[in-house]
Design a protein around this motif. Structure first.
Motif, PDB file in Angstrom:
ATOM      1  N   SER A   1       0.832  -1.211   0.000  1.00 13.08           N
ATOM      2  CA  SER A   1       0.000   0.000   0.000  1.00 13.08           C
ATOM      3  C   SER A   1       0.863   1.257   0.000  1.00 13.08           C
ATOM      4  N   SER A   2       1.920   1.266   0.785  1.00 15.60           N
ATOM      5  CA  SER A   2       2.812   2.424   0.817  1.00 15.60           C
ATOM      6  C   SER A   2       3.493   2.620  -0.527  1.00 15.60           C
ATOM      7  N   GLY A   3       3.903   1.523  -1.173  1.00 11.60           N
ATOM      8  CA  GLY A   3       4.537   1.643  -2.494  1.00 11.60           C
ATOM      9  C   GLY A   3       3.585   2.168  -3.553  1.00 11.60           C
ATOM     10  N   TYR A   4       2.321   1.724  -3.501  1.00  8.85           N
ATOM     11  CA  TYR A   4       1.316   2.233  -4.444  1.00  8.85           C
ATOM     12  C   TYR A   4       1.122   3.731  -4.266  1.00  8.85           C
ATOM     13  N   ILE A   5       0.932   4.129  -3.027  1.00  5.81           N
ATOM     14  CA  ILE A   5       0.710   5.554  -2.753  1.00  5.81           C
ATOM     15  C   ILE A   5       1.908   6.373  -3.185  1.00  5.81           C
ATOM     16  N   TRP A   6       3.103   5.893  -2.909  1.00  4.82           N
ATOM     17  CA  TRP A   6       4.314   6.631  -3.302  1.00  4.82           C
ATOM     18  C   TRP A   6       4.408   6.766  -4.814  1.00  4.82           C
ATOM     19  N   PHE A   7       4.136   5.700  -5.561  1.00  7.26           N
ATOM     20  CA  PHE A   7       4.320   5.730  -7.015  1.00  7.26           C
ATOM     21  C   PHE A   7       3.320   6.659  -7.689  1.00  7.26           C
ATOM     22  N   PHE A   8       2.049   6.531  -7.348  1.00  6.69           N
ATOM     23  CA  PHE A   8       1.038   7.308  -8.064  1.00  6.69           C
ATOM     24  C   PHE A   8       0.977   8.761  -7.598  1.00  6.69           C
ATOM     25  N   ARG A   9       1.534   9.080  -6.451  1.00  8.64           N
ATOM     26  CA  ARG A   9       1.658  10.484  -6.059  1.00  8.64           C
ATOM     27  C   ARG A   9       2.936  11.107  -6.600  1.00  8.64           C
ATOM     28  N   SER A  10       3.839  10.278  -7.098  1.00  4.47           N
ATOM     29  CA  SER A  10       5.124  10.800  -7.575  1.00  4.47           C
ATOM     30  C   SER A  10       5.120  11.104  -9.062  1.00  4.47           C
ATOM     31  N   THR A  11       4.148  10.608  -9.805  1.00  2.00           N
ATOM     32  CA  THR A  11       4.111  10.811 -11.254  1.00  2.00           C
ATOM     33  C   THR A  11       2.946  11.723 -11.622  1.00  2.00           C
ATOM     34  N   PRO A  12       3.128  12.617 -12.573  1.00  2.42           N
ATOM     35  CA  PRO A  12       2.036  13.532 -12.971  1.00  2.42           C
ATOM     36  C   PRO A  12       0.877  12.767 -13.596  1.00  2.42           C
ATOM     37  N   ILE A  13      -0.300  13.309 -13.431  1.00  2.00           N
ATOM     38  CA  ILE A  13      -1.491  12.663 -13.947  1.00  2.00           C
ATOM     39  C   ILE A  13      -1.472  12.626 -15.473  1.00  2.00           C
ATOM     40  N   LEU A  14      -0.902  13.624 -16.104  1.00  2.00           N
ATOM     41  CA  LEU A  14      -0.833  13.621 -17.564  1.00  2.00           C
ATOM     42  C   LEU A  14       0.032  12.472 -18.065  1.00  2.00           C
ATOM     43  N   VAL A  15       1.154  12.235 -17.398  1.00  2.00           N
ATOM     44  CA  VAL A  15       2.019  11.118 -17.774  1.00  2.00           C
ATOM     45  C   VAL A  15       1.288   9.793 -17.581  1.00  2.00           C
TER      46      VAL A  15
ATOM     47  N   LEU B   1      -7.560   8.273 -13.955  1.00  2.00           N
ATOM     48  CA  LEU B   1      -7.972   9.202 -12.896  1.00  2.00           C
ATOM     49  C   LEU B   1      -8.267   8.475 -11.587  1.00  2.00           C
ATOM     50  N   THR B   2      -8.849   7.277 -11.671  1.00  2.00           N
ATOM     51  CA  THR B   2      -9.165   6.531 -10.447  1.00  2.00           C
ATOM     52  C   THR B   2      -7.901   6.109  -9.719  1.00  2.00           C
ATOM     53  N   LEU B   3      -6.939   5.564 -10.440  1.00  2.00           N
ATOM     54  CA  LEU B   3      -5.687   5.147  -9.794  1.00  2.00           C
ATOM     55  C   LEU B   3      -4.956   6.342  -9.193  1.00  2.00           C
ATOM     56  N   HIS B   4      -5.042   7.487  -9.855  1.00  2.00           N
ATOM     57  CA  HIS B   4      -4.390   8.688  -9.339  1.00  2.00           C
ATOM     58  C   HIS B   4      -5.094   9.207  -8.087  1.00  2.00           C
ATOM     59  N   GLU B   5      -6.418   9.292  -8.124  1.00  2.00           N
ATOM     60  CA  GLU B   5      -7.160   9.819  -6.985  1.00  2.00           C
ATOM     61  C   GLU B   5      -7.113   8.868  -5.798  1.00  2.00           C
ATOM     62  N   ALA B   6      -7.014   7.568  -6.047  1.00  2.00           N
ATOM     63  CA  ALA B   6      -6.988   6.604  -4.948  1.00  2.00           C
ATOM     64  C   ALA B   6      -5.770   6.809  -4.063  1.00  2.00           C
TER      65      ALA B   6
END
Length: 342
Positions: free
Chosen positions: A158-172, A216-221
């Motif tokens: 869970s920590s790795g998921y949160i770190w990865f998707f908060r670290s990359t821009p939504i456009l990318v 958008l869902t993976l990013h917002e989660a």
């Protein structure tokens, strides 16, 4: 037997007795100081004017601005008044510019404001926002519980998921999912390192709208997970221990005890996320999803009326955001009922 004085010679009740004095009121020579004081009081009593006391007149009006001998002076807020006048001046200039600048073409804005293309784009934007927020918070809640779990595998994943998707821009992320077919032409379901039971082409499975919902869902989660985790941590540990002592199951503790109290801390940032997601859906126009922004772009690419069409989109975004803000206010007040003081 003792001698009784006549009743007429007895002093009246409350009258002061004094030794015999000359008729003129002056004390006799060699009289003590008490006799002199009694004689002066007798003269003052004789000189006092007879009759009712004079009318003192109406009482003086109270003076609120004085306290003792100091005068209370109100605070002069000169700087605030100057700042307010400057702000009003700037607002007047802005309104005058909007009203008198013909380049805005307000008549064109009125013509396109309720066209079918714009309303279809608006409907897709609202639907996409609602779906992404629901799915994002469902997944975010699971991620928050996994990160708070005592199981190290769930916590690390869970920590790795949160770190990865908060670290990359939504456009990318959107562009990556839009071109996922270059990495995986086919998607299959089967046994790992074994045969696949179902296989489908990625191009047929992931269209532009599906890619938008997925990205958008993976990013917002990832952001929702931190919001939910912060709300859960805000609940007093004693509440959880009390629920455990009553023998409530973990799911019932979460649903009946923890979440209702955590919502006071979850709702404000969740409302901000909802408004941000509404405006963030405009980024899906880069993958040809016909949301509100893409719909007005199609129009001004044909008519070359860029400014009035962008104003149409801006006004619609502002209206929907205002409605969401009002709803957020009432939801916050609902969950803050037990914490407000009368």
């Amino acid at each position: 037997m003792p001698f009784d004085a006549p009743a007429s010679d007895a002093p009246a009740a409350g009258e002061r007795t004094a030794p015999d004095a000359p008729a003129s009121g002056a004390p006799a020579p060699g009289a003590p100081a008490s006799a002199e004081r009694a004689a002066s009081e007798a003269r003052a009593f004789a000189d006092r004017p007879q009759g009712p006391p004079p009318d003192p007149g109406p009482p003086p009006e109270p003076r609120e601005e004085t306290a003792g001998t100091l005068r209370i002076v109100p605070v002069r807020r000169t700087g605030q008044w100057i700042a307010a006048l400057l702000v009003l001046l700037l607002l007047a200039m802005a309104v005058n510019s909007l009203a008198r600048n013909k380049a805005f073409q307000w008549d064109v804005v009125a013509d396109y404001f309720t066209t079918s293309a714009v309303l279809r784009g608006l409907g897709l934007t609202v639907w996409l926002t609602a779906l992404v927020m629901v799915l994002g918070f469902v997944l975010g809640t699971l991620l928050a519980l996994g990160r708070m779990s005592s199981n190290p595998v769930l916590s690390w994943v869970s920590s790795g998921y949160i770190w990865f998707f908060r670290s990359t821009p939504i456009l990318v992320q959107l562009l990556f999912w839009f071109n996922i077919g270059a990495l995986y032409p086919h998607l299959g379901l089967g046994i790992p390192f074994g045969p696949e039971f179902v296989t489908v082409k990625t191009v047929n499975l992931l269209g532009p709208v599906t890619v938008a919902v997925l990205g958008l869902t993976l990013h917002e989660a990832a952001y929702a997970a931190e919001v939910v985790r912060g709300g859960l941590l805000s609940v007093d540990r004693g509440q959880i221990e009390a629920a455990q002592s009553l023998g409530l199951s973990p799911w019932r503790r979460l649903r009946r005890i923890v979440l209702p109290q955590a919502m006071r801390a979850i709702v404000p940032p969740a409302g901000n996320m909802l408004i941000g997601a509404l405006k963030g859906t405009s980024i899906v126009s880069v993958i040809a999803v016909q949301d509100l922004l893409y719909s007005v772009q199609l129009v001004y690419h044909r008519t070359y009326q860029v400014i009035p069409l962008l104003l149409v989109a801006t006004i619609w975004y502002a209206l929907v955001t205002s409605v969401l803000s009002v709803g957020q206010h009432y939801v916050e007040r609902h969950y803050a009922r037990g914490a407000e003081r009368s």
